[in-house]
Write a protein that holds these residues in place. Structure first.
Motif, mmCIF file in Angstrom:
data_model
loop_
_atom_site.group_PDB
_atom_site.id
_atom_site.type_symbol
_atom_site.label_atom_id
_atom_site.label_comp_id
_atom_site.label_asym_id
_atom_site.label_seq_id
_atom_site.Cartn_x
_atom_site.Cartn_y
_atom_site.Cartn_z
ATOM 1 N N PHE A 1 0.790 -1.221 0.000
ATOM 2 C CA PHE A 1 0.000 0.000 0.000
ATOM 3 C C PHE A 1 0.829 1.282 0.000
ATOM 4 N N ARG A 2 1.688 1.371 -0.978
ATOM 5 C CA ARG A 2 2.406 2.612 -1.258
ATOM 6 C C ARG A 2 2.943 2.557 -2.680
ATOM 7 N N SER A 3 3.485 3.664 -3.134
ATOM 8 C CA SER A 3 4.057 3.732 -4.469
ATOM 9 C C SER A 3 5.514 3.280 -4.415
ATOM 10 N N ASP A 4 5.915 2.502 -5.443
ATOM 11 C CA ASP A 4 7.277 1.989 -5.425
ATOM 12 C C ASP A 4 7.728 1.648 -6.830
ATOM 13 N N ILE A 5 9.032 1.497 -6.972
ATOM 14 C CA ILE A 5 9.635 1.016 -8.217
ATOM 15 C C ILE A 5 9.927 -0.470 -8.036
ATOM 16 N N THR A 6 9.384 -1.293 -8.917
ATOM 17 C CA THR A 6 9.541 -2.739 -8.767
ATOM 18 C C THR A 6 9.802 -3.374 -10.131
ATOM 19 N N SER A 7 10.101 -4.659 -10.093
ATOM 20 C CA SER A 7 10.116 -5.456 -11.308
ATOM 21 C C SER A 7 8.674 -5.682 -11.762
ATOM 22 N N PRO A 8 8.408 -5.744 -13.068
ATOM 23 C CA PRO A 8 7.053 -6.070 -13.521
ATOM 24 C C PRO A 8 6.669 -7.506 -13.181
ATOM 25 N N ASN A 9 7.668 -8.315 -12.793
ATOM 26 C CA ASN A 9 7.413 -9.713 -12.467
ATOM 27 C C ASN A 9 7.169 -9.938 -10.974
ATOM 28 N N LEU A 10 6.962 -8.845 -10.237
ATOM 29 C CA LEU A 10 6.540 -8.958 -8.841
ATOM 30 C C LEU A 10 5.194 -9.676 -8.794
ATOM 31 N N LEU A 11 5.056 -10.626 -7.886
ATOM 32 C CA LEU A 11 3.842 -11.446 -7.847
ATOM 33 C C LEU A 11 2.684 -10.677 -7.215
ATOM 34 N N THR A 12 1.569 -10.639 -7.935
ATOM 35 C CA THR A 12 0.338 -10.035 -7.418
ATOM 36 C C THR A 12 -0.664 -11.109 -6.985
ATOM 37 N N THR A 13 -0.445 -12.368 -7.406
ATOM 38 C CA THR A 13 -1.160 -13.535 -6.895
ATOM 39 C C THR A 13 -0.101 -14.583 -6.546
ATOM 40 N N LYS A 14 -0.510 -15.705 -6.055
ATOM 41 C CA LYS A 14 0.470 -16.724 -5.658
ATOM 42 C C LYS A 14 1.386 -17.123 -6.811
ATOM 43 N N ASN A 15 0.832 -17.160 -8.019
ATOM 44 C CA ASN A 15 1.602 -17.665 -9.148
ATOM 45 C C ASN A 15 1.724 -16.692 -10.312
ATOM 46 N N GLY A 16 1.017 -15.551 -10.217
ATOM 47 C CA GLY A 16 1.014 -14.627 -11.340
ATOM 48 C C GLY A 16 1.600 -13.276 -10.997
ATOM 49 N N SER A 17 2.418 -12.731 -11.910
ATOM 50 C CA SER A 17 3.019 -11.413 -11.702
ATOM 51 C C SER A 17 2.124 -10.336 -12.300
ATOM 52 N N PHE A 18 2.448 -9.073 -12.000
ATOM 53 C CA PHE A 18 1.712 -7.959 -12.601
ATOM 54 C C PHE A 18 1.778 -8.050 -14.116
ATOM 55 N N LEU A 19 2.965 -8.330 -14.668
ATOM 56 C CA LEU A 19 3.123 -8.386 -16.117
ATOM 57 C C LEU A 19 2.310 -9.523 -16.731
ATOM 58 N N ASP A 20 2.176 -10.635 -16.000
ATOM 59 C CA ASP A 20 1.420 -11.786 -16.536
ATOM 60 C C ASP A 20 -0.008 -11.418 -16.883
ATOM 61 N N TYR A 21 -0.599 -10.469 -16.144
ATOM 62 C CA TYR A 21 -2.018 -10.165 -16.301
ATOM 63 C C TYR A 21 -2.285 -8.938 -17.189
ATOM 64 N N VAL A 22 -1.224 -8.320 -17.730
ATOM 65 C CA VAL A 22 -1.410 -7.124 -18.559
ATOM 66 C C VAL A 22 -2.214 -7.454 -19.807
ATOM 67 N N THR A 23 -3.176 -6.595 -20.109
ATOM 68 C CA THR A 23 -4.005 -6.765 -21.316
ATOM 69 C C THR A 23 -3.712 -5.705 -22.379
ATOM 70 N N THR A 24 -3.316 -4.486 -21.929
ATOM 71 C CA THR A 24 -3.142 -3.377 -22.872
ATOM 72 C C THR A 24 -2.007 -2.465 -22.438
ATOM 73 N N LEU A 25 -1.269 -1.936 -23.407
ATOM 74 C CA LEU A 25 -0.297 -0.856 -23.168
ATOM 75 C C LEU A 25 -0.824 0.403 -23.838
ATOM 76 N N ARG A 26 -0.747 1.524 -23.125
ATOM 77 C CA ARG A 26 -1.115 2.822 -23.680
ATOM 78 C C ARG A 26 0.099 3.743 -23.641
ATOM 79 N N ASN A 27 0.392 4.368 -24.759
ATOM 80 C CA ASN A 27 1.478 5.330 -24.810
ATOM 81 C C ASN A 27 0.886 6.715 -25.061
ATOM 82 N N PHE A 28 0.741 7.509 -23.988
ATOM 83 C CA PHE A 28 0.165 8.851 -24.106
ATOM 84 C C PHE A 28 1.143 9.852 -24.722
ATOM 85 N N GLN A 29 2.359 9.395 -25.027
ATOM 86 C CA GLN A 29 3.297 10.273 -25.727
ATOM 87 C C GLN A 29 2.946 10.355 -27.215
ATOM 88 N N VAL A 30 2.074 9.475 -27.665
ATOM 89 C CA VAL A 30 1.610 9.487 -29.054
ATOM 90 C C VAL A 30 0.121 9.835 -29.028
#
Length: 677
Positions: A646-675
Motif C-alpha cells: 500500500f504505497r508507491s514503489d519502483i519494482t520489477s514487472p514480475n513482482l507477484l500479485t497472486t500466488k503464481n502470477g506477476s503484474f506483467l502476466d495479467y497485462v491486457t493493454t499498453l497505452r502510450n500517451f506520448q503518441v
C-alpha cells in the motif's frame, strides 16, 4: 629532562616576584594553547533526531534556560516558526514543532520537562488546532496564540509582541526562510524579524513602528530596491546565494564557533535560533556533499569549533572534504529514487512532444467523443470551482469521513479551481452531486465556490501556474497536489502569488504563496524526460483509494502525472485502458514473461500498462538492463504469503500479485500517451 628543567625553572622563579608574574603569564598562555588544540581535536557533535519533531526536542534540551517560554509551531507548515526566533530568545525560550492536530509524545515529554511559564502558539487554527490549545490549558499552562490571517500578518503580530516586552530600536526584514534562519542568531532578543511581502500592507506596518534602523536580509531579487526605499531601510546584508548569505551574516558577529546546517533541508534549523543565540554561535549553510569551497575556507579560517545540526543525509560528517565533480553526482547516479539514475541507463528524450496549444486541441477532441470525460459548460446546473481539496463519494456521507487508504466510498480527488456543475443536493444541502471533467459523484458543498458560467469560462483565460511537486501544505492549511492549476497574481524571486477560491455562493478569492521550486508558469513541457521526472516524485507515497488518505491510487497517480502537462485523461484505470487516447498496444495472445517483457521494452519508457483493476508505468531499465515499473499498489505475494504494501514503489514487472502470477502476466493493454495525435 623536560620535567626536571621545568621544576628547576619554577624554583628559580619562586625567588623573584617579577619572575613569578612572568611564570603565571607563561603558564596561562601554555594552558590556552593546549585548550585550543584540544578543542580543535574534539569530535564534532551532531544534534539530530529521526524526524523534525525529535530534532527540535534535541535542540531544546541544549538550551539552559528552564521554566521560561516555549514557542509551538506546525512542523509541516513551518513558516510561522521563522518570526518566532526573536520571540523565543526574548522570553528565554525554545521552539518546538508539533503536528496540526497532535503533540508528538517526545515533544509532550519535553514540555513536561521544561515546565514553561507560558507557551506561545504561532499561527491560526489551520496551523495548530484548538484542541492542542485546550489540552495545554487543561494542564494548567498559560497559553497565548499569536496569529494573523496569513503568514505575514502573523509575523507582524509576533513583532508587536516582542516590542511590547522590550525597548526595540532595530528591525530585521526578510522575505524567505533561509535568510531568516541565518539572521536568527544575529538578531537574538534585540532585533525582531519580520517576514514581508512586497505590498502596501507590509510597508505601512513597518513604517508605523517608527524604528530608526531597518536591516534588510537578502538581495534585490528577494526584496526589491523599491521596497527597501519605501520602508527607509538603512542596510542590506546578502550574498549571491543562501550559502554565501549565511557567511555574510556570520561576518556581522565576532563569534569563533558555529552550527553547520543544511541549506537544502531548512526544517532541521527551524528551532536553532535560540540555541545559537544562547551559545553565541553563527549559523552556516552546507550542501549535501559538504561545504562549498568558498564557505569551507571561511569556516577553516574563522572557527575553531563547530557542530552539525541535522542528519547525515543532509550534512555529512566530513564537511571539509573536497570532492571531485564526479563525486558530487554520485548520490544521484546510484540513488534509484532520482531521475539522474534512470536517465543514465535510458537516456530519456528531452524533445517537446506537443506544445500546450496542440494538447488543448487534442483534449477538446477527446472530450467530445469520450464516454468518460465531460464538457462541464454543456451540462445544466449551478457552476462553480473546488475551493479546497475534496474527495468525491458514491453517495453523501453522513458520519465523519474515514481517513484511510481503503475508503471504498471514495471515487476521486478534486483539487482547487477544478470546474464543477452542481446537478442536485441532498436534503440539507450539505452535499452536492456534481460533474467534473473526468467524474461525477457527491462532494461536500462547503468545498465549492459558486460562480456564473461566464465567470467560469472567463477564468480559463487567466495566466496560471501548475503545481509540479507531489504535494504541498500551505501555512493556511491548503493542500496543493501535483497538476493543480492556480491563477497567477504575481511572482518574485522565490514565490508565486496565486489566487485561492473561498467557498460560498459568490466569487471571492484570497492569495497564497507557492514556492517557485514547486510550480511552473503555464503547463510543464511535455517530454519523455519530464514524464519520468514527475512520476518519480510519487515514490514512497502511501496508497489512497480514490485520492483518500491525502494521497492517491494507481490511476490517480497516472492522472495527476499527466495533468502537469495539461493532458486530460479518464480517471479510472478501466476507462483509461479502453478510451481512444494515445497509442494502444494489445497484450492479448502474448504468452510467456520473456515475450511480454520484450513487447513492453519495445515501447517508450513512460508508457502505461493495464491489467484488471490496476495500471503501472514502465520507466525503463536499471543498471542490470532489467525492465522496471512504477506504481501505487496494495498486496504482493512473497513465498506464497500475501503481504500488505500500500504505497508507491519502483519494482520489477514480475513482482507477484497472486500466488503464481506477476503484474506483467495479467497485462491486457499498453497505452502510450506520448503518441496523442
Amino acid at each position: 629532562m623536560i620535567m626536571y628543567n621545568y621544576k628547576e625553572k619554577y624554583l628559580y622563579l619562586n625567588k623573584n616576584k617579577i619572575g613569578r608574574i612572568f611564570f603565571v603569564i607563561l603558564f596561562l598562555l601554555l594552558f590556552l594553547m593546549v585548550s585550543m588544540n584540544s578543542i580543535k581535536a574534539n569530535d564534532v557533535m551532531r544534534i539530530e533526531g529521526k524526524d523534525r519533531y525529535i530534532t527540535s526536542v534535541e535542540i531544546s534540551k541544549k538550551i539552559n534556560t528552564d521554566k521560561a517560554s516555549i514557542v509551538l509551531v506546525n512542523g509541516d507548515n513551518y513558516i510561522d516558526a521563522l518570526s518566532g526566533n526573536t520571540l523565543a530568545s526574548t522570553t528565554n525560550g525554545r521552539i518546538l514543532l508539533v503536528k496540526k492536530d497532535k503533540i508528538p509524545r517526545v515533544v509532550e515529554d519535553e514540555i513536561n520537562r521544561v515546565k514553561p511559564d507560558i507557551i506561545y502558539i504561532l499561527g491560526g487554527m489551520n496551523s495548530i488546532e484548538k484542541s492542542i490549545e485546550k489540552k495545554l490549558e487543561n494542564l494548567g499552562i498559560n497559553v497565548k496564540r499569536i496569529s494573523g490571517y496569513n503568514r505575514y500578518r502573523t509575523s507582524e503580530k509576533v513583532v508587536q509582541e516582542v516590542i511590547s516586552m522590550k525597548n526595540i530600536e532595530k528591525l530585521a526584514i526578510a522575505s524567505n526562510e533561509s535568510d531568516i534562519i541565518c539572521a536568527a542568531q544575529y538578531c537574538g532578543e534585540d532585533i525582531p524579524i519580520i517576514l514581508v511581502e512586497e505590498n502596501e500592507n507590509s510597508i505601512d506596518f513597518i513604517n508605523s513602528l517608527n524604528l530608526q534602523e531597518k536591516i534588510v536580509f537578502g538581495g534585490n531579487k528577494s526584496i526589491s530596491q523599491s521596497f527597501y526605499n519605501s520602508v527607509s531601510a538603512t542596510n542590506r546584508i546578502f550574498g549571491k546565494n543562501r550559502y554565501v548569505t549565511s557567511v555574510e551574516i556570520a561576518k556581522l558577529k565576532t563569534s569563533k564557533s558555529a552550527y553547520i546546517v543544511s541549506g537544502e533541508n531548512l526544517v532541521d534549523a527551524l528551532s536553532l535560533g535560540p540555541l545559537a543565540y544562547q551559545n553565541d554561535r553563527n549559523i552556516i549553510f552546507s550542501k549535501k556533499y559538504g561545504l562549498p569551497s568558498s564557505i569551507r575556507d571561511f569556516v577553516k579560517s574563522t572557527y575553531y569549533n563547530y557542530d552539525i545540526v541535522g542528519g547525515k543525509n543532509w550534512v555529512p560528517d566530513d564537511i571539509m572534504k573536497i570532492k571531485k565533480p564526479d563525486d558530487l553526482n554520485n548520490d544521484k547516479v546510484t540513488n534509484t529514487s532520482k531521475f539522474e539514475y534512470w536517465d543514465k541507463y535510458n537516456n530519456y528524450d528531452r524533445k517537446v512532444i506537443l506544445n500546450s496549444s496542440e494538447i488543448e486541441k487534442i483534449n477538446k477532441k477527446n472530450i467530445s467523443k469520450s464516454n468518460y470525460l465531460y464538457k462541464v459548460e454543456n451540462i445544466d446546473g449551478e457552476y462553480g470551482v473546488i475551493s479546497r481539496r475534496a474527495i468525491m463519494k458514491k453517495q453523501p456521507y453522513n458520519d465523519k469521513d474515514p481517513d484511510t487508504f481503503d475508503d471504498y466510498t471514495a471515487l476521486t480527488g478534486l483539487f482547487p479551481w477544478e470546474e464543477v456543475v452542481i446537478r442536485k443536493y441532498n436534503a440539507d444541502k450539505s452535499w452536492a452531486f456534481v460533474y467534473s471533467v473526468d467524474y461525477y459523484g457527491w462532494i461536500p458543498t462547503k468545498n465549492i465556490m459558486k460562480m456564473s458560467k461566464s465567470q467560469m469560462l472567463e477564468n480559463r483565460n487567466k495566466k496560471f501556474v501548475v503545481f509540479t511537486d507531489r504535494q504541498y501544505k500551505t501555512s493556511e492549511g491548503d493542500i496543493i497536489d501535483m497538476g493543480t492549476k492556480l491563477p497567477l497574481v504575481k511572482s518574485d524571486s522565490n514565490y508565486y502569488t496565486v489566487e485561492m477560491p473561498i467557498h460560498g455562493n459568490y466569487y471571492k478569492t484570497r492569495y497564497i504563496l507557492i514556492p517557485k521550486t514547486k510550480a511552473t508558469e503555464g503547463y510543464l513541457e511535455f517530454s519523455q524526460a519530464n514524464i519520468i521526472k514527475q512520476a518519480l516524485k510519487f515514490k514512497g507515497e502511501k496508497y489512497g483509494w480514490g485520492h483518500s488518505n491525502l494521497t492517491r491510487d494507481c490511476s490517480g497517480f497516472v492522472r495527476d502525472t499527466f495533468k502537469t502537462f495539461g493532458i486530460i485523461i479518464p480517471r479510472d484505470s478501466s476507462s483509461q485502458e479502453i478510451e481512444d487516447i494515445g497509442k494502444k498496444v494489445s497484450f492479448k495472445g502474448i504468452n510467456g514473461r520473456t515475450k511480454r517483457e520484450n513487447l513492453m521494452m519495445s515501447n517508450s519508457a513512460g508508457s502505461l500498462l493495464y491489467l484488471p483493476g490496476h495500471v503501472f508505468m514502465y520507466i525503463g531499465v536499471n543498471e542490470n538492463s532489467k525492465p522496471m515499473i512504477m506504481h501505487h499498489y496494495g498486496y504482493v505475494f512473497e513465498n506464497g504469503v500475501k503481504k500488505n504494501h500500500f504505497r508507491s514503489d519502483i519494482t520489477s514487472p514480475n513482482l507477484l500479485t497472486t500466488k503464481n502470477g506477476s503484474f506483467l502476466d495479467y497485462v491486457t493493454t499498453l497505452r502510450n500517451f506520448q503518441v496523442l495525435k
